[in-house]
Design a protein around this motif. Structure first.
Motif, PDB file in Angstrom:
ATOM      1  N   UNK A 108       0.819  -1.212   0.000  1.00 33.62           N
ATOM      2  CA  UNK A 108       0.000   0.000   0.000  1.00 33.62           C
ATOM      3  C   UNK A 108       0.852   1.261   0.000  1.00 33.62           C
ATOM      4  N   UNK A 109       1.929   1.271   0.792  1.00 39.33           N
ATOM      5  CA  UNK A 109       2.785   2.457   0.857  1.00 39.33           C
ATOM      6  C   UNK A 109       3.483   2.703  -0.487  1.00 39.33           C
ATOM      7  N   UNK A 110       3.915   1.610  -1.157  1.00 39.14           N
ATOM      8  CA  UNK A 110       4.594   1.768  -2.443  1.00 39.14           C
ATOM      9  C   UNK A 110       3.635   2.300  -3.506  1.00 39.14           C
ATOM     10  N   UNK A 125     -10.199   5.638   8.774  1.00 38.82           N
ATOM     11  CA  UNK A 125     -11.028   4.638   8.104  1.00 38.82           C
ATOM     12  C   UNK A 125     -10.159   3.824   7.146  1.00 38.82           C
ATOM     13  N   UNK A 126     -10.686   2.700   6.699  1.00 33.60           N
ATOM     14  CA  UNK A 126     -10.060   1.935   5.625  1.00 33.60           C
ATOM     15  C   UNK A 126     -10.608   2.390   4.286  1.00 33.60           C
ATOM     16  N   UNK A 127      -9.733   2.549   3.316  1.00 31.56           N
ATOM     17  CA  UNK A 127     -10.132   2.857   1.945  1.00 31.56           C
ATOM     18  C   UNK A 127      -9.055   2.261   1.044  1.00 31.56           C
ATOM     19  N   UNK A 128      -9.203   0.993   0.686  1.00 33.63           N
ATOM     20  CA  UNK A 128      -8.182   0.274  -0.051  1.00 33.63           C
ATOM     21  C   UNK A 128      -8.771  -0.371  -1.305  1.00 33.63           C
ATOM     22  N   UNK A 129      -8.007  -0.291  -2.362  1.00 34.53           N
ATOM     23  CA  UNK A 129      -8.309  -1.035  -3.570  1.00 34.53           C
ATOM     24  C   UNK A 129      -7.055  -1.815  -3.944  1.00 34.53           C
ATOM     25  N   UNK A 130      -7.169  -3.112  -4.149  1.00 35.28           N
ATOM     26  CA  UNK A 130      -5.983  -3.895  -4.453  1.00 35.28           C
ATOM     27  C   UNK A 130      -6.336  -5.146  -5.239  1.00 35.28           C
ATOM     28  N   UNK A 131      -5.329  -5.659  -5.921  1.00 33.88           N
ATOM     29  CA  UNK A 131      -5.420  -6.913  -6.647  1.00 33.88           C
ATOM     30  C   UNK A 131      -4.839  -8.022  -5.785  1.00 33.88           C
ATOM     31  N   UNK A 132      -5.545  -9.115  -5.652  1.00 29.62           N
ATOM     32  CA  UNK A 132      -5.004 -10.259  -4.928  1.00 29.62           C
ATOM     33  C   UNK A 132      -3.840 -10.808  -5.743  1.00 29.62           C
ATOM     34  N   UNK A 133      -2.655 -10.940  -5.145  1.00 32.09           N
ATOM     35  CA  UNK A 133      -1.461 -11.281  -5.929  1.00 32.09           C
ATOM     36  C   UNK A 133      -1.311 -12.767  -6.231  1.00 32.09           C
ATOM     37  N   UNK A 134      -2.374 -13.373  -6.752  1.00 30.27           N
ATOM     38  CA  UNK A 134      -2.326 -14.767  -7.184  1.00 30.27           C
ATOM     39  C   UNK A 134      -3.017 -14.856  -8.537  1.00 30.27           C
TER      40      UNK A 134
END
Length: 521
Positions: A161-163, A311-320
């Motif tokens: 997330x930081x990167x 709060x949480x506000x995350x968007x990400x791709x599962x790395x599989x």
């Protein structure tokens, strides 16, 4: 026999079928393709392409004859491939060329660097028509996807997330896309023009100029068969695929916010069929069928000790990347793969608040898309038909209002490439849920003016299908890829390319529920 056009559009159906595949080697299971066991190199890096009299490649495509045997290593982000410099075709790789080494190693070369007896090649995404000029491909039998190879990208910068946050915003004219939304102006993949990349020959260390700063990257680990837990953007994630369906369990706990959720698209022995025809560098026909059952389940649990402070506000791709080798079709090593993306948002208005909800639904009928000479067809499923209600299950204790949003997307791709570098036919299934309890329902749902008591409950469920032929890259991945392309002085890319652009979208279902009625009165 090809199916006829229906009302001028090609329709793709989803049914139920099944089959198994498998094998073993000294380190664990290794798949068999067309009755032949994959080598260790093919298991790790994919099968090699082969020339075929019925296929014409684009003139700037370079086939690496040794395929997986020429690969020394691959960075976990899929950007950089280290090859045996003596392998046939490797010496022809330079900026602007299209490297085609295996089913997973396909892309436009933006930089090469010679190091001893190896050549390190960094690539950018391409479209199918950047690789194939003429050819017609189809599956003779259903392709089973119940026992795929799991390629992990855990440790790639786009899983941090930081990167991702630190990555500079896109160049002017490139606008980030929302989850499944519309990107900005099209910037095509790096082309072979001067300045698009660099070729750095090996030079003595004393005369070597300092390399441009690059964040530390690691090599791709050996793939496996089956699901396992991975980390991405602070979440512990267990993705699942594919015999019983496609989905993921996720959890997050930093001592202040806890969040646990799951989403599952239930299927029975899923398989797929496809048909692709390219002529003169243009897609003429594209259809993808994913056969399986129909069901959907979602659950959300969240709690916060800090309330509105964070709060949480995350968007990400599962790395599989779950991948099934289709085998050589006229010399092209197609694969069928499944990738998954998530969006998580919370809105806790008071300390020590918590919230939970779950629901299960049936989906009936057919899913799919098809394209022929400019015409698109999409078939929508019936439902969802409720087995258990999100609204009825909403629970929570807090002096204020709490809410959470979970969006989940599974994308089925028939094509070539890996992770964000897949060129092919893409069929996406997106389910979005929102749940809230308390007086702040308007944060999540557009309500009519009226009374909103502290005991109000709300829940929403929406389902969308997306489709395209080309490449599609999740936005967090695009940010990191463009960071590296700037290092190599290559032009930035957008999150999608091909047809239609942006990808087509069909809204299948949308329902919002509130209790009691006074919440919307």
């Amino acid at each position: 026999m090809r199916r006829p056009l229906v009302a001028g559009l090609l329709v793709v159906l989803v049914t139920v079928t099944g089959c198994t595949r498998g094998g073993a080697d000294r380190d664990g299971p290794v798949q068999q393709v067309a009755g032949e066991r994959l080598t260790e190199g093919e298991f790790r890096y994919g099968q090699a392409p082969r020339p075929h009299p019925k296929v014409t490649y684009q003139p700037d495509v370079v086939l690496i004859g040794a395929g997986a045997e020429a690969v020394r290593s691959v960075t976990v982000d899929g950007l950089t491939w280290t090859l045996d410099a003596a392998a046939g075709g490797v010496s022809d790789l330079g900026p602007g060329k299209v490297m085609f080494v295996t089913s997973r190693g396909v892309g436009r070369v933006v930089e090469v660097h010679d190091e001893g007896d190896t050549r390190r090649v960094t690539i950018a995404p391409v479209e199918l028509t950047d690789v194939i000029r003429d050819g017609e491909f189809a599956s003779d039998e259903p392709v089973p996807i119940d026992e795929p190879i799991a390629y992990s990208a855990e440790g790639a910068l786009w899983t941090d997330h930081d990167a991702v946050t630190a990555a500079s915003p896109p160049s002017p004219g490139v606008r980030p896309a929302a989850f499944g939304g519309t990107p900005g102006a099209l910037v095509r993949p790096a082309a072979g023009a001067a300045g698009a990349g660099r070729h750095r020959p090996a030079v003595p260390a004393a005369r070597r100029a300092p390399a441009p700063p690059e964040p530390e990257r690691v090599d791709m680990p050996r793939p496996s068969v089956g699901s396992r837990g991975v980390t991405a953007n602070g979440f512990t994630t267990t993705p699942r695929c594919c015999r019983d369906g496609v989905g993921a369990d996720i959890s997050y706990d930093d001592g202040e916010i806890r969040f646990v959720a799951s989403a599952m698209l239930a299927m029975r022995s899923p398989s797929a069929r496809f048909h692709l025809a390219i002529s003169g560098g243009r897609v003429r026909v594209a259809e993808l069928q994913v056969h399986g059952g129909g069901g959907l389940s979602v659950s959300i649990k969240g709690a916060s000790r800090v309330g509105t402070d964070r709060q949480l506000d995350r968007r990400f791709t599962i790395p599989v990347d779950f991948t099934v080798p289709v085998g050589l079709v006229l010399g092209i090593p197609f694969t069928l793969s499944v990738t998954q993306e998530l969006v998580v948002r919370t809105a806790f208005s008071a300390r020590d608040g918590n919230l939970s909800a779950s629901g299960a639904y049936d989906l009936r009928g057919v899913l799919g898309f098809g394209y022929r000479d400019g015409g698109w067809g999409v078939h929508r499923p019936e439902g969802p038909f409720m087995r258990s209600s999100l609204l009825d299950s909403v629970k929570g204790i807090s002096v204020g209002a709490n809410g959470a949003v979970l969006a989940y997307k599974a994308t089925f791709t028939l094509g070539i490439g890996a992770f964000g570098f897949k060129a092919g036919l893409h069929l996406g299934f997106t389910v979005s849920t929102g749940v809230a309890r308390g007086s702040a329902l308007a944060q999540f749902f557009p309500l009519a003016p009226g009374t909103r008591g502290i005991d109000c409950r709300g829940a929403s469920l929406s389902i969308d299908l997306t489709y395209s032929v080309g490449y599609v890259i999740p936005e967090p991945v695009v940010k990191v890829v463009n960071f590296f392309l700037r290092i190599f002085q290559a032009r930035p890319i957008t999150s999608s390319g091909g047809i239609p652009n942006p990808p087509g979208r069909v809204h299948v279902f949308d329902r919002k529920q509130y209790d009691p009625p006074g919440c919307v009165a």
